[in-house]
Design an enzyme around this catalytic site. Structure first.
Site, PDB file in Angstrom:
ATOM      1  N   CYS A  15       8.174 -20.778 -19.943  1.00 35.12           N
ATOM      2  CA  CYS A  15       6.904 -20.534 -20.864  1.00 35.12           C
ATOM      3  C   CYS A  15       7.053 -19.304 -21.431  1.00 35.12           C
ATOM      4  O   CYS A  15       6.955 -18.299 -20.846  1.00 35.12           O
ATOM      5  CB  CYS A  15       5.908 -21.150 -20.137  1.00 35.12           C
ATOM      6  N   CYS A  24      -9.807 -11.539 -20.229  1.00 32.57           N
ATOM      7  CA  CYS A  24      -8.349 -11.375 -20.455  1.00 32.57           C
ATOM      8  C   CYS A  24      -8.354  -9.789 -20.444  1.00 32.57           C
ATOM      9  O   CYS A  24      -8.975  -9.008 -21.500  1.00 32.57           O
ATOM     10  CB  CYS A  24      -8.163 -12.009 -21.689  1.00 32.57           C
ATOM     11  N   CYS A  29     -11.981 -12.155 -25.539  1.00 31.10           N
ATOM     12  CA  CYS A  29     -12.067 -13.390 -24.366  1.00 31.10           C
ATOM     13  C   CYS A  29     -12.448 -12.364 -23.101  1.00 31.10           C
ATOM     14  O   CYS A  29     -11.599 -11.601 -22.997  1.00 31.10           O
ATOM     15  CB  CYS A  29     -10.717 -14.067 -24.056  1.00 31.10           C
ATOM     16  N   CYS A  53       8.104 -23.913 -23.405  1.00 24.16           N
ATOM     17  CA  CYS A  53       6.841 -23.913 -23.828  1.00 24.16           C
ATOM     18  C   CYS A  53       6.523 -22.659 -24.438  1.00 24.16           C
ATOM     19  O   CYS A  53       7.065 -21.480 -24.055  1.00 24.16           O
ATOM     20  CB  CYS A  53       6.162 -24.268 -22.503  1.00 24.16           C
ATOM     21  N   ARG A  92      -1.681 -28.711 -13.294  1.00 26.84           N
ATOM     22  CA  ARG A  92      -0.897 -27.493 -12.850  1.00 26.84           C
ATOM     23  C   ARG A  92      -1.943 -26.675 -12.311  1.00 26.84           C
ATOM     24  O   ARG A  92      -3.118 -26.134 -12.649  1.00 26.84           O
ATOM     25  CB  ARG A  92      -0.301 -26.723 -14.042  1.00 26.84           C
ATOM     26  N   CYS A 119      -4.557  -7.421 -28.091  1.00 27.53           N
ATOM     27  CA  CYS A 119      -4.699  -9.004 -28.691  1.00 27.53           C
ATOM     28  C   CYS A 119      -6.266  -8.561 -29.163  1.00 27.53           C
ATOM     29  O   CYS A 119      -7.112  -8.008 -28.606  1.00 27.53           O
ATOM     30  CB  CYS A 119      -4.926  -9.684 -27.672  1.00 27.53           C
ATOM     31  N   CYS A 166       0.020 -28.808 -23.709  1.00 28.50           N
ATOM     32  CA  CYS A 166      -0.425 -28.235 -22.553  1.00 28.50           C
ATOM     33  C   CYS A 166      -1.634 -27.335 -22.757  1.00 28.50           C
ATOM     34  O   CYS A 166      -1.980 -26.570 -23.701  1.00 28.50           O
ATOM     35  CB  CYS A 166       0.598 -27.120 -22.022  1.00 28.50           C
TER      36      CYS A 166
END
Length: 349
Positions: A101, A64, A61, A132, A264, A57, A192
């Site tokens: 998901c 991550c 972040c 999702c 969640r 990616c 979400c």
């Protein structure tokens, strides 16, 4: 029964800090009362999360391991084939998940990717499951394409407060995230959206994150509260652990502020003992992920969740799309697949 609290979109950070400052027992009591006004307190919605494209990616972040900027030893993978994704969805359905998901490590999906993810959505819907996806930022057009394919939920977390956000991410702005949520809403999908705590943020930042979520024009239908999972090689791998009671307080405050949302209990659950998870359910958490991984970080194995549910008298929540006939078929398949383990039962008996 006490009258239901009004759904609010005008919270201030000071008001939320006051909630956090309540005596622990009083806070959990208020959260539990709120929870019981809108949900069966002994049901938990169960989802399975699959990484359909892992690593590489371009975002930075700091939490991550999928960022291409950090050396975490994560093996990079291309977008999974549609049929392999559907096989995993069938496995998830067989152990009781009602929502599947799918997450991809993208800044945003490219036009060439859309036909494949659309086929994934259509295939999972045919299994009778809710769908999702989390694919990064979405344009209005992409959101409409996913909605037309049958996508029920789109996940796009705000991560933290606007004030702390720049300490964690520099490759996209807070407004970029809000724009994606707006595009998802405009397309008619459920939202979400939640965040991560334990990244070195302040008390004000945890309150500020919840203010941002609760003051959206419409509360997210699902609010994942993640405890940071520290991964070696990421900039946050040595940040101080968040106090466990502070995490439980965050669950309780989220429940009070967003009474009708599913809250969640998400990443970081593997490090929580049964007693801490039970307190989170008491504080208003009513959604979890089944499975051994959440994208790239570990999660309690399904059988451990089943055993905990049995101890607590918790049943899995059915969805509107998940008919009684489909639910019974799942039960039969699960019994055949794991004869040695009684996966489901009626906690009310």
């Amino acid at each position: 029964m006490q009258a239901s609290a009004a759904i609010r979109h005008d919270w201030t950070v000071k008001q939320v800090r006051d909630l956090f400052a309540m005596p622990f027992n009083d806070l959990l009591f208020q959260a539990q009362v709120t929870h019981r006004q809108h949900f069966n307190p002994n049901e938990v919605q169960v989802s399975t999360l699959l990484s359909i494209k892992t690593g590489a990616c371009p975002e930075d972040c700091k939490y991550c391991p999928q960022s291409a900027r950090y050396d975490t030893g994560l093996e990079k993978e291309r977008l999974m084939e549609v049929e392999k994704v559907l096989e995993r969805a069938k496995e998830a359905k067989a152990v009781g998940s009602t929502r599947f998901c799918m997450g991809a490590a993208w800044r945003n999906p490219k036009d060439k990717d859309m036909p494949y993810v659309i086929e994934m959505v259509k295939g999972v819907k045919k299994l009778g499951m809710e769908t999702c996806m989390t694919l990064g930022m979405l344009s209005r057009e992409q959101a409409m394409m996913l909605k037309d394919a049958g996508l029920d939920y789109y996940n796009h977390n705000l991560d933290t407060s606007p004030e702390f956000y720049g300490e964690i991410i520099s490759t996209r702005t807070y407004q970029d995230r809000l724009n994606t949520l707006e595009n998802v809403r405009a397309a008619g999908m459920n939202v979400c959206s939640g965040g991560i705590v334990g990244m070195g943020e302040s008390d004000n930042d945890r309150a500020g994150l919840l203010v941002q979520l609760a003051n959206l024009p419409q509360h997210p239908e699902s609010v994942p509260i993640n405890m940071l999972v520290k991964v070696q090689g990421t900039p946050l791998d040595e940040v101080d652990d968040l106090d466990q009671f502070e995490f439980i307080r965050t669950i309780a405050v989220a429940r009070i502020m967003m009474p009708k949302s599913h809250v969640r209990l998400s990443a970081g659950r593997e490090a929580m003992n049964e007693q801490m998870q039970a307190l989170c359910f008491m504080a208003g958490a009513n959604s979890i992920f089944y499975g051994c991984k959440l994208l790239t970080t570990s999660n309690p194995e399904t059988h451990a969740d089943v055993k905990l549910f049995r101890k607590l008298g918790i049943n899995t929540e059915r969805t509107r799309q998940f008919s009684d006939e489909a639910h019974e078929a799942v039960l039969r398949d699960a019994v055949k697949a794991q004869q040695s383990e009684e996966l489901f039962y009626d906690a009310s008996l």
